[in-house]
Scaffold this motif. Structure first.
Motif, mmCIF file in Angstrom:
data_model
loop_
_atom_site.group_PDB
_atom_site.id
_atom_site.type_symbol
_atom_site.label_atom_id
_atom_site.label_comp_id
_atom_site.label_asym_id
_atom_site.label_seq_id
_atom_site.Cartn_x
_atom_site.Cartn_y
_atom_site.Cartn_z
ATOM 1 N N LEU A 29 7.212 2.996 7.321
ATOM 2 C CA LEU A 29 7.007 2.574 5.961
ATOM 3 C C LEU A 29 6.779 1.093 6.109
ATOM 4 O O LEU A 29 7.194 0.247 7.013
ATOM 5 C CB LEU A 29 8.394 2.691 5.397
ATOM 6 N N LEU A 30 5.643 0.626 5.238
ATOM 7 C CA LEU A 30 5.497 -0.673 5.235
ATOM 8 C C LEU A 30 6.492 -1.480 4.955
ATOM 9 O O LEU A 30 7.009 -1.326 4.031
ATOM 10 C CB LEU A 30 4.057 -0.797 4.374
ATOM 11 N N PHE B 125 0.740 -1.237 0.076
ATOM 12 C CA PHE B 125 -0.022 0.026 -0.060
ATOM 13 C C PHE B 125 0.936 1.358 0.204
ATOM 14 O O PHE B 125 1.893 1.219 0.769
ATOM 15 C CB PHE B 125 -0.880 0.063 1.230
ATOM 16 N N PRO B 126 0.544 2.346 -0.851
ATOM 17 C CA PRO B 126 1.607 3.435 -0.808
ATOM 18 C C PRO B 126 0.976 4.384 0.369
ATOM 19 O O PRO B 126 0.730 5.603 -0.180
ATOM 20 C CB PRO B 126 1.204 4.002 -2.292
ATOM 21 N N PHE B 127 1.114 4.098 1.497
ATOM 22 C CA PHE B 127 1.091 4.971 2.653
ATOM 23 C C PHE B 127 2.125 4.571 3.727
ATOM 24 O O PHE B 127 2.394 3.478 3.740
ATOM 25 C CB PHE B 127 -0.459 5.112 3.163
ATOM 26 N N VAL B 128 2.134 5.747 4.429
ATOM 27 C CA VAL B 128 3.103 5.251 5.798
ATOM 28 C C VAL B 128 2.209 5.329 6.881
ATOM 29 O O VAL B 128 1.137 6.192 6.752
ATOM 30 C CB VAL B 128 4.117 6.373 5.698
ATOM 31 N N MET B 129 2.444 4.368 8.214
ATOM 32 C CA MET B 129 1.667 4.603 8.874
ATOM 33 C C MET B 129 2.127 5.556 10.228
ATOM 34 O O MET B 129 3.311 5.885 10.061
ATOM 35 C CB MET B 129 1.564 3.007 9.907
ATOM 36 N N LEU B 130 1.593 6.019 10.942
ATOM 37 C CA LEU B 130 2.080 6.891 12.230
ATOM 38 C C LEU B 130 1.847 6.079 13.536
ATOM 39 O O LEU B 130 0.733 5.662 13.802
ATOM 40 C CB LEU B 130 1.211 8.075 12.211
ATOM 41 N N GLN C 279 5.853 9.054 14.691
ATOM 42 C CA GLN C 279 7.054 8.692 13.958
ATOM 43 C C GLN C 279 6.073 7.712 12.832
ATOM 44 O O GLN C 279 5.501 7.101 12.918
ATOM 45 C CB GLN C 279 7.828 7.599 14.810
ATOM 46 N N ILE C 280 6.793 8.179 11.569
ATOM 47 C CA ILE C 280 6.265 7.656 10.604
ATOM 48 C C ILE C 280 7.087 6.272 10.157
ATOM 49 O O ILE C 280 8.102 6.060 10.618
ATOM 50 C CB ILE C 280 6.327 8.427 8.977
#
Lengths: 264, 264, 264, 264
Positions: A66-67, A53-58, A63-64
């Motif tokens: 990356l999957l 998925f093209p998102f980063v989690m918080l 703090q970000i």
């Protein structure tokens, strides 16, 4: 595009690959994640892919994240044990062809480290709450059935269902093309939208630790699973919302405040 | 296929990348676009990608416009300032994997120019009209929170939402993989289908200009935003119609004259 | 994967590329196809792509026909004329990113043959039957408006619609990135599901032949268009059925015999 | 990514490629599969692709089975016969562009083995139960009609339907681009959701074996087809469920136990 970043190059002797990526009931992810913690396995590489998925989690403290998928190693401590490479992660491929690309990339990587045997861990959805879930198994080669039957695995998966989707199946299928051997351990689970299933994870862990001849403390499994469950629930909800946002381009509040908490 | 065409190779000293591509409320696009205008930053490269919508826009005087992202640079004028690379554009990737490809291509490019720090600018949809919108932040590394807290940024994004979709998140996630550090600035905005949000863009610009130690005239922001809004509304409508045309192959007038104004 | 097969390498002097691929009202396809016939232009290359529909058509005498685009050339016969490369075909890309790949491949090819100027031909759907359709135009560079205004083209496309989807737009947008100049000629057409529009094709041909300073016999246009229409209708119906078959995996007769006539 | 793994490199003299991949009524798959069995053709290579469904099947004895296509060869035994390469498999491409990639990969492979002639076998859905199904044909070159008319093939496919989707058509279309010649044999079949059609497979086999001048025992066709049908039905059901699982991310029991039997 799938990239594996290597932090350390451990010297491993004939290691076994244990795969626990998210899937049905998240059995594999929870079980292998717990095993990594209890063995104190060391992280040595990580993978990310354009097929995630093209998102980063918080996370906490803004703090970000990356999957990614993560590789850990553990060296045998006594006779009868084997060096291990353990693979866990946040997600699998979003696209169908991405599954093949990612699994082949991982197999290229672990083949160079000497892997010839693979265990994948997943869940088999039965539609019922399982009080005493079994572990069903599937193999790349018939002789493995005899070898592993005595570890509490019932090799009858094909009676129950006909296929395995994603990494748990493809690691074995594509691994076999490279001359590797493997077993898939499937914990019976309801398949209901409960994120994790402690009983299923536990019974699979029991078989797996017997096979690997390692002793781990199962007491903290429930507690650890509740922690993991929080994180896994979050990522699954985010994947659903992100899928909605990506595919429907929904930018207006239609369902209430919850749905609106998205960023881009 | 993603191509960056370079017109000029500026010599930049440890530049910061500021990203403002279209997203929620178009906060980033408007804020960074305004900053480029006020600083009189110079365009030095442009990017187009097969992952953009396969149409060209028509501007005044019947001129065709290929969808693109544009790179501008600005050199520090006094002590306490930094060289900047500013990225704005018409759109992001249409496909999920395209996001990764485009961001990695840009990071390859700016890494060679010396970039080690990134600021991305976006919007956080709250579902309510925000009279006094805040700027929320997310970071690649915990120490950045302390460093930037005093610029009017509240590092609590994870309390409000769990992920950042697209460039604003991936620049930080993928940048971190390359050893870069970064901060995402998110202006609170309703998320309602208003194309731009002056208050949110303004409050983010205030924090950003403080961080960068540049002074710009905010008076023309409203006016500039109305101009940008016209263009952004047009491109968003076109993207919707184009998506309809591309996916449904609709060639007949079903809804009235407006929908029919398409060309191919 | 997009492949251009070259049968002959003509020596062309500063040729103009004329593009007429299927689009709105099939204006371009019909007009440029007719021009090829009347000029007796010679086929010298053909293109196929994985981005085309994955089926072959069946023509009279049970002959299979792979979906393709075809290149023809024509050499100037007298002063004031130019060498021409004319491009027609069965279809455009099925995928959004495929449009970029195919257009760039063609531009690589024609650039080597010396092309620096491009005319693309398409339709502008108005939603009404046009008794006296106009030709609207769009350009890569403003100076072209003055140059071509006297050929019956009204450069006001942007007042009517905001974008051009597919080849007719991308050839100009991507061609401009390579330093080429170009004009898009759009014949007003209803956009109703009539496959071809004789009036629109005719008025565009009039402008185009004036620009190119070639004289062709327009009398057979109606007749030729009816022939083309039969073929074009067939391929459009097949594309619809194939899309249904590909996406819904429909193998049962649900609507009557017509829908069932498919093979695989 | 499409990979062909070669076990043996047979020396073949001007071999004919016979293609029988899954399609309408599974006519090709069953007919060519039966031919392979009766001729005792030898397997010498297999192909898998990222464009296949990303799952493995489970067979008796819990053995995992990667989705693949398989190549068999047979050497001519007497005058009037030809060396043969026979291609069967579990599935075709899931994506539209994947069809082109896979067919071209196979053509690269068989071209090196000397193939210049291709027969593809498929079904033509008529919407009615066919008591006496015919074999319809389509060709790459007109002269093939005269050559093969006397083998019980009616070259009138284009009267009945306008296109051939997938491998059966693309092998001929893309093969022709390489200077190969080919014929598509289509058995008339209802197209109803019966997995296999004995009559259609039989009538196509009759024509094919006459053309190839081989004698095979047709008695076991019905019996063999029932066995194949079990396997083919299973894989088709799995593809449907897997498509549902992949596209809808459905993990909850909504329709009853059957739907829940999935693993991952």
């Amino acid at each position: 595009m799938t990239i594996i970043k290597v932090f350390e190059k451990p010297k491993l002797n004939n290691p076994i690959l244990i795969e626990g990526l998210p899937g049905v009931g998240n059995i594999g992810r929870v079980a292998v994640g717990y095993l990594i913690d209890e063995l104190k396995a060391k992280k040595f590489a990580q993978l990310y892919s354009e097929h995630f998925f093209p998102f980063v989690m918080l996370h906490g403290e803004s703090q970000i994240h990356l999957l990614k998928n993560e590789f850990f190693y553990w060296k045998a401590k006594k006779k009868g044990q084997r060096d291990l490479i353990l693979l866990v992660g946040d997600c699998q491929s979003l696209s169908t062809n991405g599954h093949y690309e990612i699994v082949n990339k991982v197999l290229d990587f672990v083949e160079k480290l000497g892997v010839k045997e693979i265990f994948t861990v997943g869940g088999l959805a039965t539609g019922e709450i399982e009080e005493n879930p079994e572990v069903l198994g599937a193999v790349t080669h018939p002789e493995l059935i005899k070898k592993y039957s005595r570890f509490g695995i019932r090799f009858a998966a094909e009676e129950r269902v006909g296929y395995i989707v994603g990494a748990s199946g493809l690691f074995l299928g594509l691994g076999k093309e490279r001359g590797m051997k493997g077993v898939c351990l499937l914990g019976e689970t309801s398949g209901f939208p409960i994120v994790t299933d402690p009983k299923a994870a536990e019974v699979v862990l029991k078989s797996l630790t017997k096979i690997l001849n390692v002793k781990i403390n199962m007491d903290k499994l429930d507690e650890r699973m509740k922690e993991m469950e929080k994180f896994i629930k979050k990522i699954e909800n985010l994947q659903k919302k992100a899928l909605m946002q990506i595919s429907k381009e929904e930018k207006a509040p239609v369902e209430g405040k919850e749905q609106l908490r998205y960023i881009g």
